[in-house]
Motif scaffolding. Structure first.
Motif, PDB file in Angstrom:
ATOM      1  N   ILE A   1     -11.528-107.259 -79.247  1.00 11.03           N
ATOM      2  CA  ILE A   1     -12.722-106.439 -79.056  1.00 11.03           C
ATOM      3  C   ILE A   1     -13.062-105.742 -80.370  1.00 11.03           C
ATOM      4  CG2 ILE A   1     -11.429-104.427 -78.208  1.00 11.03           C
ATOM      5  CD1 ILE A   1     -13.771-104.059 -76.161  1.00 11.03           C
ATOM      6  N   TYR A   2     -14.386-105.707 -80.680  1.00 12.44           N
ATOM      7  CA  TYR A   2     -14.850-105.276 -82.007  1.00 12.44           C
ATOM      8  C   TYR A   2     -15.640-103.973 -81.888  1.00 12.44           C
ATOM      9  CZ  TYR A   2     -18.020-105.365 -86.091  1.00 12.44           C
ATOM     10  OH  TYR A   2     -18.755-105.045 -87.217  1.00 12.44           O
ATOM     11  N   PHE A   3     -15.133-102.941 -82.571  1.00 12.86           N
ATOM     12  CA  PHE A   3     -15.785-101.632 -82.532  1.00 12.86           C
ATOM     13  C   PHE A   3     -16.449-101.258 -83.853  1.00 12.86           C
ATOM     14  CE2 PHE A   3     -12.135-101.284 -79.527  1.00 12.86           C
ATOM     15  CZ  PHE A   3     -12.866-101.108 -78.360  1.00 12.86           C
ATOM     16  N   GLY A   4     -16.319-102.078 -84.877  1.00 10.37           N
ATOM     17  CA  GLY A   4     -16.772-101.702 -86.219  1.00 10.37           C
ATOM     18  C   GLY A   4     -18.232-101.335 -86.309  1.00 10.37           C
ATOM     19  N   ASN A   5     -19.097-102.045 -85.550  1.00  7.49           N
ATOM     20  CA  ASN A   5     -20.531-101.787 -85.686  1.00  7.49           C
ATOM     21  C   ASN A   5     -20.988-100.522 -84.975  1.00  7.49           C
ATOM     22  OD1 ASN A   5     -20.260-102.913 -83.051  1.00  7.49           O
ATOM     23  ND2 ASN A   5     -22.397-103.546 -83.088  1.00  7.49           N
ATOM     24  N   LEU A   6     -20.075 -99.870 -84.251  1.00  5.47           N
ATOM     25  CA  LEU A   6     -20.432 -98.599 -83.614  1.00  5.47           C
ATOM     26  C   LEU A   6     -20.511 -97.465 -84.618  1.00  5.47           C
ATOM     27  CD1 LEU A   6     -18.179 -98.723 -80.418  1.00  5.47           C
ATOM     28  CD2 LEU A   6     -20.506 -99.581 -80.733  1.00  5.47           C
ATOM     29  N   ARG A   7     -19.958 -97.697 -85.799  1.00  5.17           N
ATOM     30  CA  ARG A   7     -19.881 -96.669 -86.836  1.00  5.17           C
ATOM     31  C   ARG A   7     -19.180 -95.424 -86.272  1.00  5.17           C
ATOM     32  NH1 ARG A   7     -25.887 -97.648 -89.376  1.00  5.17           N
ATOM     33  NH2 ARG A   7     -26.361 -95.951 -87.959  1.00  5.17           N
ATOM     34  N   LYS A   8     -19.832 -94.281 -86.249  1.00  6.43           N
ATOM     35  CA  LYS A   8     -19.157 -93.047 -85.821  1.00  6.43           C
ATOM     36  C   LYS A   8     -19.260 -92.787 -84.320  1.00  6.43           C
ATOM     37  CE  LYS A   8     -20.215 -90.945 -90.299  1.00  6.43           C
ATOM     38  NZ  LYS A   8     -21.065 -89.943 -91.004  1.00  6.43           N
ATOM     39  N   ALA A   9     -19.920 -93.662 -83.592  1.00  9.86           N
ATOM     40  CA  ALA A   9     -20.061 -93.465 -82.146  1.00  9.86           C
ATOM     41  C   ALA A   9     -18.797 -93.956 -81.435  1.00  9.86           C
ATOM     42  CB  ALA A   9     -21.285 -94.222 -81.631  1.00  9.86           C
ATOM     43  N   ASP A  10     -18.183 -93.105 -80.646  1.00 12.00           N
ATOM     44  CA  ASP A  10     -16.947 -93.480 -79.969  1.00 12.00           C
ATOM     45  C   ASP A  10     -17.181 -94.365 -78.745  1.00 12.00           C
ATOM     46  OD1 ASP A  10     -15.293 -92.187 -81.737  1.00 12.00           O
ATOM     47  OD2 ASP A  10     -15.128 -90.355 -80.531  1.00 12.00           O
TER      48      ASP A  10
ATOM     49  N   PHE B   1     -24.698 -92.610 -72.001  1.00 11.88           N
ATOM     50  CA  PHE B   1     -24.842 -94.033 -71.717  1.00 11.88           C
ATOM     51  C   PHE B   1     -24.239 -94.806 -72.882  1.00 11.88           C
ATOM     52  CE2 PHE B   1     -28.744 -92.794 -73.917  1.00 11.88           C
ATOM     53  CZ  PHE B   1     -28.915 -93.788 -74.858  1.00 11.88           C
ATOM     54  N   GLN B   2     -23.843 -96.015 -72.598  1.00 15.21           N
ATOM     55  CA  GLN B   2     -23.233 -96.865 -73.606  1.00 15.21           C
ATOM     56  C   GLN B   2     -23.972 -98.195 -73.700  1.00 15.21           C
ATOM     57  OE1 GLN B   2     -20.892 -95.335 -71.153  1.00 15.21           O
ATOM     58  NE2 GLN B   2     -20.983 -93.688 -72.647  1.00 15.21           N
ATOM     59  N   GLY B   3     -23.878 -98.825 -74.873  1.00 18.00           N
ATOM     60  CA  GLY B   3     -24.356-100.189 -75.057  1.00 18.00           C
ATOM     61  C   GLY B   3     -23.150-101.097 -75.191  1.00 18.00           C
TER      62      GLY B   3
ATOM     63  N   CYS C   1     -31.512 -99.158 -81.209  1.00 20.59           N
ATOM     64  CA  CYS C   1     -30.260 -99.747 -80.740  1.00 20.59           C
ATOM     65  C   CYS C   1     -29.621 -98.758 -79.772  1.00 20.59           C
ATOM     66  CB  CYS C   1     -29.316-100.046 -81.910  1.00 20.59           C
ATOM     67  SG  CYS C   1     -28.882 -98.589 -82.896  1.00 20.59           S
ATOM     68  N   PRO C   2     -28.810 -99.229 -78.862  1.00 20.30           N
ATOM     69  CA  PRO C   2     -28.255 -98.328 -77.848  1.00 20.30           C
ATOM     70  C   PRO C   2     -26.756 -98.089 -77.948  1.00 20.30           C
ATOM     71  CG  PRO C   2     -28.366-100.532 -76.974  1.00 20.30           C
ATOM     72  CD  PRO C   2     -28.724-100.631 -78.444  1.00 20.30           C
ATOM     73  N   GLN C   3     -26.142 -98.499 -79.052  1.00 21.91           N
ATOM     74  CA  GLN C   3     -24.684 -98.444 -79.092  1.00 21.91           C
ATOM     75  C   GLN C   3     -24.124 -97.581 -80.228  1.00 21.91           C
ATOM     76  OE1 GLN C   3     -26.162-100.136 -81.756  1.00 21.91           O
ATOM     77  NE2 GLN C   3     -26.257-101.901 -80.398  1.00 21.91           N
ATOM     78  N   ARG C   4     -24.665 -97.648 -81.412  1.00 22.97           N
ATOM     79  CA  ARG C   4     -24.067 -96.955 -82.548  1.00 22.97           C
ATOM     80  C   ARG C   4     -24.601 -95.526 -82.664  1.00 22.97           C
ATOM     81  NH1 ARG C   4     -27.136-100.977 -86.526  1.00 22.97           N
ATOM     82  NH2 ARG C   4     -29.056 -99.830 -86.934  1.00 22.97           N
ATOM     83  N   ASP C   5     -24.251 -94.865 -83.737  1.00 21.97           N
ATOM     84  CA  ASP C   5     -24.633 -93.467 -83.946  1.00 21.97           C
ATOM     85  C   ASP C   5     -26.057 -93.362 -84.486  1.00 21.97           C
ATOM     86  OD1 ASP C   5     -23.987 -94.697 -86.324  1.00 21.97           O
ATOM     87  OD2 ASP C   5     -22.856 -93.002 -87.136  1.00 21.97           O
TER      88      ASP C   5
ATOM     89  N   MET D   1     -24.682-101.942 -90.467  1.00 17.08           N
ATOM     90  CA  MET D   1     -25.938-102.030 -89.732  1.00 17.08           C
ATOM     91  C   MET D   1     -25.983-103.376 -89.020  1.00 17.08           C
ATOM     92  SD  MET D   1     -29.828-101.524 -91.130  1.00 17.08           S
ATOM     93  CE  MET D   1     -29.228-100.398 -92.383  1.00 17.08           C
ATOM     94  N   ASN D   2     -25.311-103.461 -87.900  1.00 13.49           N
ATOM     95  CA  ASN D   2     -25.164-104.762 -87.258  1.00 13.49           C
ATOM     96  C   ASN D   2     -25.197-104.627 -85.737  1.00 13.49           C
ATOM     97  OD1 ASN D   2     -24.926-107.528 -87.261  1.00 13.49           O
ATOM     98  ND2 ASN D   2     -22.709-107.532 -87.474  1.00 13.49           N
ATOM     99  N   SER D   3     -26.340-104.187 -85.256  1.00 14.99           N
ATOM    100  CA  SER D   3     -26.530-104.043 -83.820  1.00 14.99           C
ATOM    101  C   SER D   3     -26.710-105.418 -83.175  1.00 14.99           C
ATOM    102  CB  SER D   3     -27.768-103.179 -83.552  1.00 14.99           C
ATOM    103  OG  SER D   3     -28.180-103.305 -82.209  1.00 14.99           O
ATOM    104  N   PHE D   4     -26.117-105.602 -82.019  1.00 13.18           N
ATOM    105  CA  PHE D   4     -26.319-106.823 -81.257  1.00 13.18           C
ATOM    106  C   PHE D   4     -27.264-106.597 -80.080  1.00 13.18           C
ATOM    107  CE2 PHE D   4     -22.316-107.400 -83.496  1.00 13.18           C
ATOM    108  CZ  PHE D   4     -22.545-108.628 -84.106  1.00 13.18           C
TER     109      PHE D   4
END
Length: 901
Positions: free
Chosen positions: A371-380, A401-403, A468-472, A768-771
Motif C-alpha cells: 500500500i502506497y501513502f507517498g502521494n498523500l504528502r502531509k495528510a494522514d 472524509f478520505q480519498g 483532489c480528495p486525498q492529499r493535503d 503531486m500525483n493524485s489518482f
C-alpha cells in the motif's frame, strides 16, 4: 389524433420541494410529456397558495400566459413571508389546442428572509473551562419543554466549524459536513430542518457536536490553521408552531451547556480518533445528568452574512463493500474496495474494552503490491477507533472524509485469520447532485473512461469543486473547475453547486478584479510568498469568473445568475486590460500556462506553450463571453465596448503569435489548439493551424503532449476542423500518454498525471500525483458532443434548440449513445453502424426542437420509423448537403435508417 399533455416534473430553484429558501422571488420550472410529436407549449398558468388543498383563492395566479417559457419563471406575487410554505401548481396549453391537467402540487418553504429574525446568539464553550484550541470535538446541549398539539417545528442552524445536530438522541437530517465551505467571512450557509416528528410533548433535548472543519482546522499543504477564526461556535434557532396558532422559539444562548466527548480529534486531512470509552451515553437525550458540564459564552460573530442553504448538501450516496482483503509483501493487512472512492469506512466490531483499531487510507499499491501513502504528502488519512467493549459496536467518522481504494487495517480482532468483509462498508460521500447524463459506446475501455470521469466528479465535488480528495490540498482550484464544468453539467445537475461556488468567487475576488487561484480563498494570506505575485491570479484559472457562469447559462438558461455575476465577469476582464503596456495583450505577470504539459522541460510543471500566448488567448475568450453576456442582458453600451476590445485582442494576437507563413510561433499542440478553439484565426490561417495541429498529433504517433489548458480542447479542435478520425484515434490510444493508458493500469478515477504510474510500475512523483483529479476528464465533453453527437445550439440556451450531430471516425467505434436530462427533459442521441447501414435514434423532449445531421446520407435513401423520409408531423425541414442530410424536428422519438453513401 389525440394529444395527452402531462406535467412530468415540477421544480423550484432546481429542486423538488426545497425546504429553507431565502430567495425572495423563486423560479419555477417544469418538464412536459406529450404523446404527439412536435409539441410546443403555447401558454401556461401558475397558481400559488398558502394551503395545499385551497387553490380557489390563490395568493398568486398568473392566469393564462401566452408563452413557450417553461423554465425559470419568476414568482411575482405578494412579498414572501419568512418560515412559510407556499404550494404551487402548473397547467399548460400546447399549439395543437391541447390542455393539460393541473400538475401535482409542489411547494417551496422560505427560511429566514431577514437577518434581524435571528434572535439566537452565537455560542462557544467558556474558554475558562474548555480550551478553544482543544482537538476534541465539543458537545453542546440544551433541555426544553414543549407543549401538546404541535403543528410544525423547524430548526435553523449553522456553525463556525462543522456541526452535527441531534434531537432527543436521534440525528437530525442526513446532511454531512454542514454548513459546507463558503467564503466564511462574507457568506455562511445555514440549514433548515423539519423536526415536527422528532419533538415530543414535555421534555426535549437539543444536541450539537462541533468540530474544526474548514473554518479553523488544518488547511493547505502549508499547514495553516484558523484561517477564518480561532474558535468554533454554534448558532441554532428552533421555531415551534402549535395548532392554536401560538409559537415558541428556542435558540442558542448562555443557558446551554458544553463538554467534550469520544471524538478526540477530527481533521479533514488527517482523519479522526474516536474513543468509545469516553462516550457520554444519553448526553443528547432527556434524563441525562449534566451537572458537571461546563457553561458557554456568547461569541461575537455576525448574522448579517448568513445565507440559507444554496448547494446540494453532502450526503452518503452509495455504499460499497470491499471486494477482497489480503496481506501485502510487507505484511500489512489491506482491504480493497475495488473503486477509488471518496467518503469513509464504517466498521462493525466486537472486541474487549480498549481494543484500538486503526484504518489508514490510500489510493494505490506500489509495484511490489504494498500500500502506497507517498502521494498523500502531509495528510494522514488515518481513522482510529477504540472500543468500549460492550458487545457489537459500529462506527464511522463524523467530520472528515478520505480519498481511497485501499485501507490498511491494524488491530482488528483475529485479523491474522482474515478480515470479515461484511463488517466493513465504504460510504461514498459527495454533494448529492442529481445524475443527468449517460454515455456508452462500442469500446468497453471508453465506457470505463466515462465511469472514471463520473467517479472523479463525485469524489471531487464535496461541497466545492476540489482538485483532489486525498492529499493535503483539496482546494477549489479555479482552473480545474473552468475546464471541467461543461462535462460536469452534462453528468450531474450542477446548478445549485456552481451557483454557491460562483458567489464565493465573487466574494473572494479582489477589488482590482483579479481572481484567486482557489475558491474559497484559503491561500489569501500566503500566496505572495509562494509565487511572488501580489495579484495571485493566472490566466485560465481566473477565467473561471467568466467561463463558469456562461456555461451555466448555456446549460440551464440561468439568466439570473448570469446577471448576478456580471460585475464579477466585467471586473475580471477590466483587470486584464490594465496589465502591461498594451490593453490588447496580456503579456505580464505570473501564469500557470499549460500546466503539467508533457512538453515541459525536465523537472518543470510548466508546459512549452508560451505562457503569455495562453494568457492572451484566454483574455480573448473571457472578453468574448463578456460581450455575449452583455448582449443577453441587453447592456448595449457594454456590448459595443467589449466587441471593439475583442477585435483588438484578436488583431494583436495574430500580430504577436502568428507568423507570415500562417503558423503559430510555438509549434506545440496547445499553441495550435487555442487559436482554433477561441476563434482567433480564420480562413487560410485557420486551415494551416488545423493542419499543423493534426500533423503534430500524427507525427507523435497519435499521442498528446498537452496539459491542463490544451487537453480539454484537443479533440474538439481536431473534430471541428476536419480531423475527427485523428481525434478518435487519440481517444482510443492505449499507450502512454493517453486517456486509456491509466485504465490499462487499473485506474478507476482520472489521474492528475498521464504517467502517475509508469510502465514499470513506479510512480511519477510523491510531490503531486493524485489518482483522483478530474481535470483531464474534460474529454467527456467531446465524447458526448462529438462521438455521441448530443449538443446544444448556443444561441438558444438550456437545450431549447438541440444539436444532434454524431461523427464517425476510423470505424473503430460502431455504436455510441448519450442521454442528458436537460431542464426541458430527456434528450437521447444514439447511433450504430452495421454492414454499412446506419441507424440513428433521437429523443427530443417536449417544448424543444432539434437540428439533426445525418452524415453520409441521401434523402432518398433514409427511412424514419420505417417510412420514407419527408415532411410530416414532427419533421419540419430537411435538406441535402455535401456531407449528408440536415433534418429539423420537434419533440418526439425518431429512428433514421440508411446506407452510408
Amino acid at each position: 389524433m389525440t394529444n395527452t399533455l402531462r406535467i412530468k416534473e415540477i421544480k423550484c430553484e432546481y429542486k423538488k420541494n426545497p425546504l429553507g429558501l431565502d430567495i425572495k422571488k423563486p423560479r419555477v420550472s417544469w418538464v412536459i410529456e406529450a404523446d404527439r410529436r412536435g409539441m410546443i407549449q403555447q401558454a401556461y398558468q401558475i397558481q400559488v397558495s398558502l394551503a395545499k388543498g385551497n387553490f380557489g383563492d390563490p395568493i398568486w395566479d398568473t392566469g393564462r400566459v401566452e408563452s413557450d417559457q417553461s423554465i425559470h419563471i419568476e414568482y411575482k406575487g405578494p412579498e414572501l413571508k419568512s418560515r412559510t410554505r407556499y404550494y404551487y401548481r402548473v397547467k399548460i396549453w400546447d399549439h395543437f389546442g391541447g390542455e393539460s391537467d393541473w400538475s401535482e402540487i409542489a411547494w417551496w418553504e422560505t427560511a429566514l428572509l431577514n437577518s434581524n429574525e435571528w434572535e439566537a446568539k452565537w455560542i462557544t464553550p467558556n474558554p475558562d473551562d474548555l480550551d478553544p484550541l482543544l482537538e476534541q470535538v465539543f458537545l453542546l446541549r440544551k433541555e426544553l419543554d414543549v407543549k401538546v398539539n404541535i403543528e410544525s417545528a423547524r430548526i435553523y442552524a449553522t456553525s463556525a466549524g462543522l456541526y452535527e445536530l441531534s434531537l432527543n438522541g436521534e440525528r437530525v437530517g442526513d446532511e454531512l459536513l454542514t454548513p459546507g465551505w463558503t467564503s466564511y467571512n462574507t457568506r455562511l450557509q445555514y440549514q433548515t430542518y423539519d423536526v415536527t416528528n422528532q419533538l415530543v410533548e414535555g421534555s426535549n433535548v437539543l444536541g450539537i457536536a462541533l468540530a474544526d472543519g474548514w473554518y479553523k482546522g488544518n488547511l493547505t499543504w502549508l499547514e495553516k490553521r484558523h484561517i477564518y477564526g480561532d474558535r468554533r461556535a454554534a448558532l441554532l434557532q428552533l421555531h415551534v408552531r402549535y395548532e392554536d396558532g401560538t409559537e415558541e422559539r428556542v435558540g442558542t444562548d448562555t443557558t446551554w451547556k458544553s463538554s467534550t466527548g469520544p471524538i478526540l480529534m477530527s481533521e479533514l486531512y488527517d482523519g479522526e480518533r474516536y474513543d468509545a470509552r469516553l462516550e457520554k451515553t444519553g448526553w443528547n437525550g432527556s434524563g441525562y445528568d449534566d451537572t458537571y458540564w461546563n457553561g458557554v459564552i456568547v461569541h461575537n460573530l455576525p448574522v448579517n452574512h448568513l445565507v440559507a442553504q444554496e448547494n446540494w448538501p453532502a450526503r452518503v450516496t452509495e455504499k460499497i463493500h470491499p471486494v477482497s482483503a489480503f496481506v501485502t509483501p510487507s505484511g500489512d493487512t489491506v482491504l480493497d474496495m475495488g473503486q477509488n472512492m471518496v467518503g469513509r469506512m464504517r466498521i462493525t466490531v466486537t472486541a474487549p474494552k480498549g481494543t484500538k483499531i486503526v484504518l489508514k487510507h490510500a489510493e494505490v499499491l506500489d509495484k511490489d503490491g504494498n500500500i502506497y501513502f507517498g502521494n498523500l504528502r502531509k495528510a494522514d488519512q488515518l481513522v482510529e477507533y477504540t472500543t468500549k467493549g460492550e458487545g457489537k459496536e459500529t462506527y464511522a467518522p463524523y467530520f472528515t472524509f478520505q480519498g481511497f481504494r485501499y485501507v490498511k487495517v491494524e488491530g482488528y480482532p483475529n485479523q491474522e485469520n482474515g478480515l470479515p468483509l461484511e463488517n466493513f462498508i465504504g460510504e461514498v460521500i459527495h454533494s448529492d447532485m442529481e445524475l443527468t447524463g449517460e454515455f456508452e459506446c462500442s469500446n468497453e475501455m471508453v465506457n470505463k473512461l466515462q465511469q472514471n470521469i463520473v467517479w472523479g466528479q463525485r469524489g471531487n465535488f464535496v461541497d466545492v469543486p476540489t482538485d483532489c480528495p486525498q492529499r493535503d490540498e483539496r482546494l477549489g482550484w479555479t482552473g480545474d473547475a473552468q475546464i471541467f464544468i461543461r462535462t460536469a453539467l452534462f453528468n450531474y445537475q450542477g446548478g445549485p453547486f456552481f451557483t454557491k461556488w460562483l458567489r464565493d468567487l465573487k466574494a473572494d475576488q479582489r477589488s482590482n478584479g483579479s481572481v484567486p487561484f482557489v475558491i474559497p480563498n484559503a491561500l489569501k494570506d500566503y500566496i505572495s510568498t509562494l509565487w511572488g505575485d501580489e495579484t495571485y491570479t493566472s490566466s485560465a484559472w481566473g477565467d473561471a469568473a467568466t467561463v463558469c457562469p456562461w456555461t451555466l447559462y448555456l446549460s440551464y438558461g440561468d439568466k439570473r445568475l448570469l446577471s448576478e455575476q456580471y460585475e464579477s465577469m466585467k471586473s475580471w476582464v477590466d483587470f486584464i486590460r490594465v496589465q502591461g503596456k498594451d490593453e490588447f495583450l496580456w503579456d505580464t505577470g505570473f501564469h500557470f500556462g499549460d500546466w503539467l504539459a508533457l512538453d515541459a522541460e525536465e523537472d518543470s510543471y510548466f508546459g512549452a506553450t508560451p505562457e503569455h500566448m495562453v494568457a492572451t488567448a484566454y483574455y480573448a475568450l473571457s472578453t468574448r463571453i463578456l460581450r455575449d453576456t452583455a448582449s443577453v442582458l441587453e447592456k448595449q453600451e457594454d456590448f459595443e465596448f467589449y466587441s471593439k476590445l475583442l477585435n483588438g485582442i484578436i488583431a494583436n494576437f495574430n500580430e504577436a503569435y502568428i507568423t507570415e507563413t500562417n503558423q503559430v510561433i510555438a509549434q506545440t499542440q496547445t499553441a495550435n489548439i487555442l487559436p482554433l478553439m477561441f476563434d482567433l484565426v480564420e480562413g487560410d490561417v485557420r486551415k494551416q493551424i488545423a493542419y499543423d495541429l493534426n500533423d503534430l498529433v500524427v507525427k507523435n504517433d497519435y499521442h498528446l503532449t498537452t496539459g491542463f489548458v490544451g487537453t480539454p480542447y484537443l479533440c474538439i479542435a481536431l473534430s471541428e476542423n476536419g480531423y475527427h478520425s485523428t481525434a478518435e484515434k487519440l481517444l482510443l490510444q492505449e499507450t502512454y500518454p493517453s486517456w486509456l493508458y491509466s485504465i490499462k493500469k487499473g485506474a478507476t478515477t482520472i489521474w492528475e498525471h498521464w504517467d502517475g504510474i509508469k510502465e514499470d510500475g513506479s510512480f511519477w512523483s510523491d510531490d503531486m500525483n493524485s489518482f483522483n483529479h478530474y481535470a483531464y476528464g474534460a474529454i467527456g465533453d467531446w465524447m458526448y458532443r462529438y462521438v455521441a453527437g448530443l449538443d446544444l445550439v448556443e444561441t438558444e440556451s438550456a437545450y431549447k434548440q438541440i444539436r444532434i450531430h454524431p461523427r464517425f471516425g476510423s470505424g473503430e467505434i460502431t455504436f455510441a449513445r448519450a442521454m442528458h436530462h436537460s431542464m426541458y427533459g430527456k434528450i437521447v442521441s444514439s447511433w450504430s453502424i452495421n454492414n454499412n447501414e446506419m441507424t440513428i435514434e433521437v429523443e427530443v423532449p417536449a417544448n424543444t426542437t432539434a437540428n439533426i445531421t445525418l452524415p453520409n446520407a441521401r434523402i432518398g435513401d433514409i427511412k424514419e420509423s420505417g417510412k420514407e423520409l419527408g415532411i410530416s408531423e414532427g419533421l419540419f425541414e430537411l435538406s441535402q448537403f455535401d456531407g449528408g442530410v440536415e433534418v429539423t424536428v420537434g419533440s418526439g422519438s425518431y429512428r433514421f435508417v440508411y446506407k452510408e453513401s
